[in-house]
Motif scaffolding. Structure first.
Motif, mmCIF file in Angstrom:
data_model
loop_
_atom_site.group_PDB
_atom_site.id
_atom_site.type_symbol
_atom_site.label_atom_id
_atom_site.label_comp_id
_atom_site.label_asym_id
_atom_site.label_seq_id
_atom_site.Cartn_x
_atom_site.Cartn_y
_atom_site.Cartn_z
ATOM 1 N N GLU A 172 0.865 -1.203 -0.067
ATOM 2 C CA GLU A 172 -0.038 -0.105 -0.034
ATOM 3 C C GLU A 172 0.828 1.406 0.028
ATOM 4 O OE1 GLU A 172 -2.600 -0.105 3.355
ATOM 5 O OE2 GLU A 172 -3.465 1.687 3.029
ATOM 6 N N LEU A 173 1.865 1.294 0.427
ATOM 7 C CA LEU A 173 2.652 2.563 0.927
ATOM 8 C C LEU A 173 3.482 2.959 -0.475
ATOM 9 C CD1 LEU A 173 4.482 1.486 4.095
ATOM 10 C CD2 LEU A 173 2.371 2.719 3.968
ATOM 11 N N ARG A 174 3.071 4.500 -0.525
ATOM 12 C CA ARG A 174 3.434 5.130 -1.806
ATOM 13 C C ARG A 174 4.365 6.345 -1.180
ATOM 14 N NH1 ARG A 174 1.916 1.368 -3.323
ATOM 15 N NH2 ARG A 174 0.704 0.809 -5.063
ATOM 16 N N SER A 175 4.916 7.238 -2.073
ATOM 17 C CA SER A 175 5.644 8.376 -1.732
ATOM 18 C C SER A 175 5.038 9.458 -1.051
ATOM 19 C CB SER A 175 6.314 8.943 -2.887
ATOM 20 O OG SER A 175 5.283 9.124 -3.832
ATOM 21 N N ASP A 211 2.858 -9.538 2.164
ATOM 22 C CA ASP A 211 1.447 -10.072 2.386
ATOM 23 C C ASP A 211 0.840 -10.077 1.230
ATOM 24 O OD1 ASP A 211 0.499 -7.481 1.712
ATOM 25 O OD2 ASP A 211 0.120 -6.810 4.113
ATOM 26 N N PHE A 212 -0.481 -10.579 1.567
ATOM 27 C CA PHE A 212 -1.465 -10.698 0.156
ATOM 28 C C PHE A 212 -1.341 -9.505 -0.747
ATOM 29 C CE2 PHE A 212 -3.938 -8.108 3.082
ATOM 30 C CZ PHE A 212 -4.729 -7.302 2.130
ATOM 31 N N SER A 213 -1.065 -8.283 -0.360
ATOM 32 C CA SER A 213 -1.240 -7.288 -1.273
ATOM 33 C C SER A 213 0.229 -6.797 -2.247
ATOM 34 C CB SER A 213 -1.678 -6.013 -0.537
ATOM 35 O OG SER A 213 -0.720 -5.723 0.331
ATOM 36 N N GLY A 214 1.267 -7.387 -1.569
ATOM 37 C CA GLY A 214 2.513 -6.983 -2.181
ATOM 38 C C GLY A 214 3.632 -7.051 -1.150
ATOM 39 N N LEU A 215 4.858 -6.014 -1.771
ATOM 40 C CA LEU A 215 5.964 -6.501 -0.885
ATOM 41 C C LEU A 215 6.421 -4.880 -0.594
ATOM 42 C CD1 LEU A 215 7.924 -8.370 -3.836
ATOM 43 C CD2 LEU A 215 6.782 -9.138 -1.687
ATOM 44 N N THR A 216 7.107 -4.874 0.533
ATOM 45 C CA THR A 216 7.739 -3.514 1.163
ATOM 46 C C THR A 216 9.023 -3.701 1.435
ATOM 47 O OG1 THR A 216 5.475 -2.491 1.745
ATOM 48 C CG2 THR A 216 7.485 -1.525 2.741
ATOM 49 N N GLN A 217 9.838 -2.887 1.220
ATOM 50 C CA GLN A 217 11.458 -2.853 1.702
ATOM 51 C C GLN A 217 11.491 -2.370 2.924
ATOM 52 O OE1 GLN A 217 14.774 -2.923 -1.084
ATOM 53 N NE2 GLN A 217 15.334 -0.932 0.141
ATOM 54 N N VAL A 218 11.933 -3.220 3.912
ATOM 55 C CA VAL A 218 12.160 -2.786 5.491
ATOM 56 C C VAL A 218 13.595 -2.699 5.618
ATOM 57 C CG1 VAL A 218 11.796 -3.658 7.893
ATOM 58 C CG2 VAL A 218 9.961 -3.568 6.024
ATOM 59 N N LEU A 219 14.085 -1.562 6.115
ATOM 60 C CA LEU A 219 15.516 -1.396 6.353
ATOM 61 C C LEU A 219 15.989 -1.730 7.654
ATOM 62 C CD1 LEU A 219 16.719 1.866 4.931
ATOM 63 C CD2 LEU A 219 17.144 -0.177 4.059
ATOM 64 N N ILE A 220 17.114 -2.573 7.525
ATOM 65 C CA ILE A 220 17.716 -2.996 9.057
ATOM 66 C C ILE A 220 18.351 -2.027 9.522
ATOM 67 C CG2 ILE A 220 18.865 -4.785 10.411
ATOM 68 C CD1 ILE A 220 18.000 -6.801 8.046
ATOM 69 N N PRO A 221 18.106 -1.291 10.630
ATOM 70 C CA PRO A 221 18.877 -0.174 11.100
ATOM 71 C C PRO A 221 20.188 -0.438 11.461
ATOM 72 C CG PRO A 221 17.315 -0.572 12.866
ATOM 73 C CD PRO A 221 17.111 -1.439 11.789
ATOM 74 N N GLN A 222 21.391 0.308 11.186
ATOM 75 C CA GLN A 222 22.790 -0.294 11.186
ATOM 76 C C GLN A 222 23.320 0.400 12.511
ATOM 77 O OE1 GLN A 222 23.992 -2.701 9.014
ATOM 78 N NE2 GLN A 222 21.973 -2.609 8.100
ATOM 79 N N GLY A 265 18.118 6.692 -7.246
ATOM 80 C CA GLY A 265 18.793 5.417 -7.948
ATOM 81 C C GLY A 265 18.597 4.245 -7.355
ATOM 82 N N GLN A 266 17.759 4.159 -6.184
ATOM 83 C CA GLN A 266 17.507 2.889 -5.617
ATOM 84 C C GLN A 266 16.022 2.648 -5.784
ATOM 85 O OE1 GLN A 266 19.116 2.477 -1.686
ATOM 86 N NE2 GLN A 266 21.037 3.103 -2.248
ATOM 87 N N GLU A 267 15.308 3.355 -6.445
ATOM 88 C CA GLU A 267 13.889 3.134 -6.708
ATOM 89 C C GLU A 267 13.662 1.860 -7.587
ATOM 90 O OE1 GLU A 267 15.228 5.745 -7.702
ATOM 91 O OE2 GLU A 267 14.407 7.699 -6.697
ATOM 92 N N ASN A 268 12.785 1.358 -7.475
ATOM 93 C CA ASN A 268 12.507 0.128 -8.427
ATOM 94 C C ASN A 268 10.939 0.132 -8.930
ATOM 95 O OD1 ASN A 268 11.035 -1.380 -6.717
ATOM 96 N ND2 ASN A 268 12.845 -2.569 -5.866
ATOM 97 N N LYS A 269 10.867 -0.948 -9.769
ATOM 98 C CA LYS A 269 9.322 -0.856 -10.504
ATOM 99 C C LYS A 269 8.228 -1.290 -9.500
ATOM 100 C CE LYS A 269 10.460 -0.787 -15.567
ATOM 101 N NZ LYS A 269 11.365 -1.777 -16.294
ATOM 102 N N MET A 270 8.664 -1.954 -8.370
ATOM 103 C CA MET A 270 7.327 -2.406 -7.579
ATOM 104 C C MET A 270 6.354 -1.227 -7.282
ATOM 105 S SD MET A 270 9.741 -4.630 -4.447
ATOM 106 C CE MET A 270 9.408 -3.581 -3.343
ATOM 107 N N PRO A 271 5.395 -1.832 -7.089
ATOM 108 C CA PRO A 271 4.390 -0.350 -6.610
ATOM 109 C C PRO A 271 4.842 0.312 -5.404
ATOM 110 C CG PRO A 271 3.139 -2.625 -7.180
ATOM 111 C CD PRO A 271 4.477 -3.028 -7.135
ATOM 112 N N THR A 272 5.672 -0.236 -4.569
ATOM 113 C CA THR A 272 6.008 0.482 -3.342
ATOM 114 C C THR A 272 7.618 0.630 -3.572
ATOM 115 O OG1 THR A 272 6.747 -1.609 -2.417
ATOM 116 C CG2 THR A 272 4.483 -1.029 -1.821
#
Ligand code: ASP
Length: 607
Positions: free
Chosen positions: A62-65, A91-102, A134-141
C-alpha cells in the motif's frame, strides 16, 4: 443540513474512538508490550478496509511516496533477506522493503532481523522514507522503504518444501501437498480474490437488483435417477444410505412449487465421476431457478449477471451473447460447445466425390454417411492438385492443409476434435489464431431432448436431465417419436468450454411421469416426492447453473480449475495434503453396519 453534518461527524468520531478503545483494551489485556503503539492506533487506525481491526496500520502493497514521514506498522512474511541490510516483507497485497537499522543503538533490532529465515512472520513498526535516488524500482512500493524502529517475531519458519517465489517451478503434487504454502503465491492470492469479488457481485446482482432469494439446500440427499454417479454416505440405519447431490436440481424445483419465485445458491455439488481432466468430485455452481419465465428470460438474466459481475480489469462483455442451435454447432464445428474465436469450419464435401473410391462408397452407404473436410490455413495443399472442385468448395489456397474424414455419424465430432488440435498445434508454432484476452460467449440452444445411450444405443437418455421440458412445437412428439423432440435446454459456452447449462422444466406430473417411466425407463417411485409436488400447483419454471470453478479459471487464464479452488482434489480425486479418503477402523464402521471387503491379490488396487 449543518446539524445533520455535525451529527454525522460526531457519530463517526464516536465510532472511531470506540473502535480504537476496544482495540486498546484488547491489546492491554492480552498483549502488554504492544501498549506503546496505542497512541499511534488511536489517531491513525482505519475504520474500514484491509487494515481495519488489525495489528497493522497498512498492508505491504500500500505504501507510496505520499506516505513518506508516516509512522506505520506492517505485518507479513519475510520474502527476501538481503545482506543484513533489508528485509522484503510480503503480505497478500504486495511487498515492502524494510531497512535493518545499522546504528549501534539499534543492534538488538539488527540481531533479530539478520537472523530471520525466509517466510518467518513478523511485525515491523517504522517510518516511511523515500528511497535514496537511484535505488527506486518498479515494485508498486518501489519509491519508498520503511526504517525499522521495532520488530516483533510472531513465528520463525523452520522448514519449507519449496520457495514461495512465483518463478520457482513446483510439481502439481507438491503444490497440492503443501497447499497452504502454494496459496501464498501472488497468482493464487489474485485468483482467490478475483473469485471472491465475482461471487460477491453475482450475489449483489441477484439479491439486490433482481430480487432473488439465497436458499441453502441439503447435501445429505438420496440417490436419484439420471445424470452422473453419486457419492454414497452411510447412515446408522442398516442398509440405508444418503447420497451427496450432483446438483440442487430437485430442491430448486421444489422451491418454485413452494412459491419462493426466484432462488439462487452458490452450491457445492458432488459427482463421483472418477478422474477426468479438469473435473473435481466436488465443485461449485451458481445455481438459479425462476418461476413464470421462459428461455429468453433466463438467458437475459445470466447475461445481466455476468455483465454486472465481470471484473473491470478484464474489459467489458457485450450482450446479448451470440446464439447458435445445436444442429448448426454440430454441423459447422463438430461439437456442441464450439470455440468461435477462430474459423476453420467443417465443410460437407460429400457431393464432390463421385464415390469411385471403394472405402468412400462404403462409408457413404451407411446411415448418416458423409465426407467432411476442414481447411487448416498454412498447412500443405499442393498447388497443382487436380481436384479443382474440392479447392473451390473448401476455398483452400496453396500452402493450406485439408483434413478429410468419411464415414457415418462420427466424422463431424472427429473433425471437430482435429480442428481444436490443429489450433493448438498452429499456436504452438507461433501462428496467432485465438486472442488470449478475448472472451467469446455463446448460447447453444435447441438440443435434442434425448440422445441414444452410448453403450445401449436403442435406449434413450436425457441430453440434459430428465426434468427438461420439450420445445412447445415438438411436445406432441414426446408420445410418438421422442428421439425427434428438441428440449428447452440451453448451454452457455465461453471460449469453447461449457460454463453453464439449464432448461425450462416439465411442470406437469403426468408429463414428467411419462418421460421417466416410458422414455427413460427409470423407476418413477424414486422421484415420487417431485411428482407429488408437481401435482400440487407447480408454476411453470426454469433455471440454469453456472460452473463457478470453470468460469473463474477462464477469466483468470488458469490452466486448470484447480488453480481457482483453494483446496482442490488431485487428478485422482484425492486430497493429497490430508490424505483423504482415508481408512476407518472396523470399530468406527460398526454403527453403519459396514465391513470392508479388501481387494484380493491381483484384483483392484488396495490400500
Ligand atoms: N442442475 C443442472 C446441472 O447441474 C442445471 C440446471 O438445469 O439448472 O447441470
Amino acid at each position: 443540513m449543518a446539524t445533520a453534518g455535525r451529527l454525522l461527524q460526531n457519530l463517526v468520531t464516536g465510532l472511531r474512538t470506540h473502535v480504537a478503545s476496544s482495540r486498546s483494551s484488547l491489546l492491554n489485556s492480552t498483549q502488554g508490550p504492544r501498549r506503546r503503539y496505542l497512541s499511534f492506533h488511536r489517531s491513525d487506525a482505519p475504520l474500514a478496509g484491509p487494515s481495519s481491526f488489525s495489528l497493522r496500520s497498512h498492508t505491504c502493497g500500500e505504501l507510496r511516496s505520499h506516505h513518506v514521514g508516516h509512522r506505520v506498522i506492517l505485518c507479513g512474511w519475510a520474502q527476501y533477506l538481503r545482506q543484513d541490510l533489508f528485509v522484503i516483507l510480503r503480505d497478500f497485497s504486495g511487498l515492502t522493503q524494510v531497512l535493518i537499522p545499522q546504528e549501534e543503538s539499534a543492534s538488538h533490532l539488527k540481531a533479530v532481523l539478520s537472523e530471520l529465515t525466509a517466510e518467518s512472520v513478523i511485525k515491523v513498526t517504522g517510518t516511511v522514507r523515500r528511497r535514496p535516488a537511484g535505488q527506486e524500482n518498479k515494485m508498486p512500493t518501489g519509491e519508498i522503504e520503511v526504517i525499522t524502529e521495532d520488530v516483533e517475531v510472531f513465528n520463525v519458519c523452520c522448514k519449507l518444501p519449496f520457495e514461495i517465489k512465483d518463478f520457482v517451478k513446483k510439481s502439481e503434487s507438491l503444490r497440492m501437498q503443501y497447499r497452504y504454502l502454494d496459496l501464498r503465491s501472488s497468482q493464487m492470492q489474485k485468483n482467490l480474490r478475483l473469485r471472491s469479488q465475482l461471487v460477491m457481485k453475482m450475489r449483489e446482482y441477484l439479491c439486490n437488483v433482481q430480487g432473488f432469494v439465497d436458499v441453502e439446500t441439503p447435501t445429505l440427499f438420496k440417490r436419484t435417477p439420471g445424470g452422473a454417479k453419486e457419492f454414497v454416505v452411510p447412515s446408522r440405519e442398516p442398509g440405508l444410505f444418503f447420497s451427496l447431490p450432483q446438483s440442487p436440481q430437485q430442491f430448486k424445483q421444489l422451491l418454485m412449487v413452494a412459491g419462493i419465485d426466484r432462488y439462487f445458491q452458490v452450491a457445492r455439488c458432488y459427482r463421483d465421476e472418477g478422474s477426468k481432466p479438469d473435473r473435481q468430485p466436488e465443485f461449485t455452481q451458481v445455481d438459479i431457478e425462476m418461476s413464470f419465465v421462459d428461455q429468453t428470460g433466463i438467458m437475459s438474466l445470466v447475461e445481466g449477471m455476468l455483465q454486472h459481475s465481470w471484473p473491470a480489469e478484464k474489459g467489458s462483455i457485450k450482450v446479448p451473447f451470440q446464439t447458435m442451435t445445436y444442429e448448426v454447432a454440430m454441423r459447422d464445428y463438430g461439437v456442441d460447445k464450439p470455440d468461435l474465436r477462430f474459423n476453420m469450419k467443417l465443410i460437407d464435401i460429400t457431393e464432390i466425390f463421385t464415390v469411385e473410391v471403394e472405402f468412400l462408397r462404403s462409408a457413404l452407404s451407411q446411415p448418416g454417411g458423409s465426407i467432411q473436410a476442414i481447411c487448416v490455413p498454412s498447412g500443405a495443399v499442393r498447388e497443382n492438385t487436380s481436384c479443382e472442385e474440392l479447392l473451390n468448395r473448401t476455398q483452400a489456397k496453396p500452402g493450406d492443409l485439408l483434413l478429410m474424414a468419411a464415414g457415418p455419424l462420427h466424422t463431424r465430432p472427429l473433425l471437430g476434435k482435429l480442428r481444436l488440435r490443429c489450433a493448438e498445434l498452429l499456436e504452438s508454432c507461433g501462428v496467432s489464431l485465438r486472442d488470449p484476452s478475448a472472451f467469446h460467449f455463446l448460447w447453444v440452444v435447441d438440443f435434442p431432448l434425448f440422445l441414444p445411450k452410448e453403450d445401449e444405443p436403442e435406449q434413450l437418455e436425457s441430453a440434459h436431465h430428465p426434468f427438461t421440458a420439450a420445445l412447445l412445437e415438438d411436445a406432441h412428439l414426446l408420445y410418438t417419436e421422442p428421439h425427434k423432440v428438441r428440449g428447452q435446454h440451453y448451454d452457455l459456452v465461453l471460449n469453447g468450454c461449457e460454463i453453464g447449462g439449464g432448461s425450462i422444466r416439465i411442470h406437469k406430473a403426468s408429463e414428467q411421469l411419462h418421460v421417466l417411466k416410458n422414455i427413460l425407463k427409470e423407476d418413477p417411485s424414486l422421484l415420487s416426492h417431485l411428482l407429488e409436488a408437481l401435482d400440487s400447483g407447480a408454476p411453470p419454471h426454469g433455471g440454469i447453473a453456472l460452473g463457478l470453478d470453470r468460469l473463474t479459471s477462464i477469466i483468470v487464464g488458469a490452466d486448470s480449475i484447480r488453480d481457482v479452488i483453494a483446496f482442490p482434489k488431485s487428478f485422482r480425486g484425492r486430497d493429497i495434503m490430508s490424505r483423504a479418503p482415508d481408512t476407518v477402523s472396523e470399530e468406527e464402521l460398526k454403527p453403519y453396519h459396514i465391513s470392508v471387503r479388501w481387494p484380493t491379490e491381483g484384483g483392484e488396487e488396495g490400500k
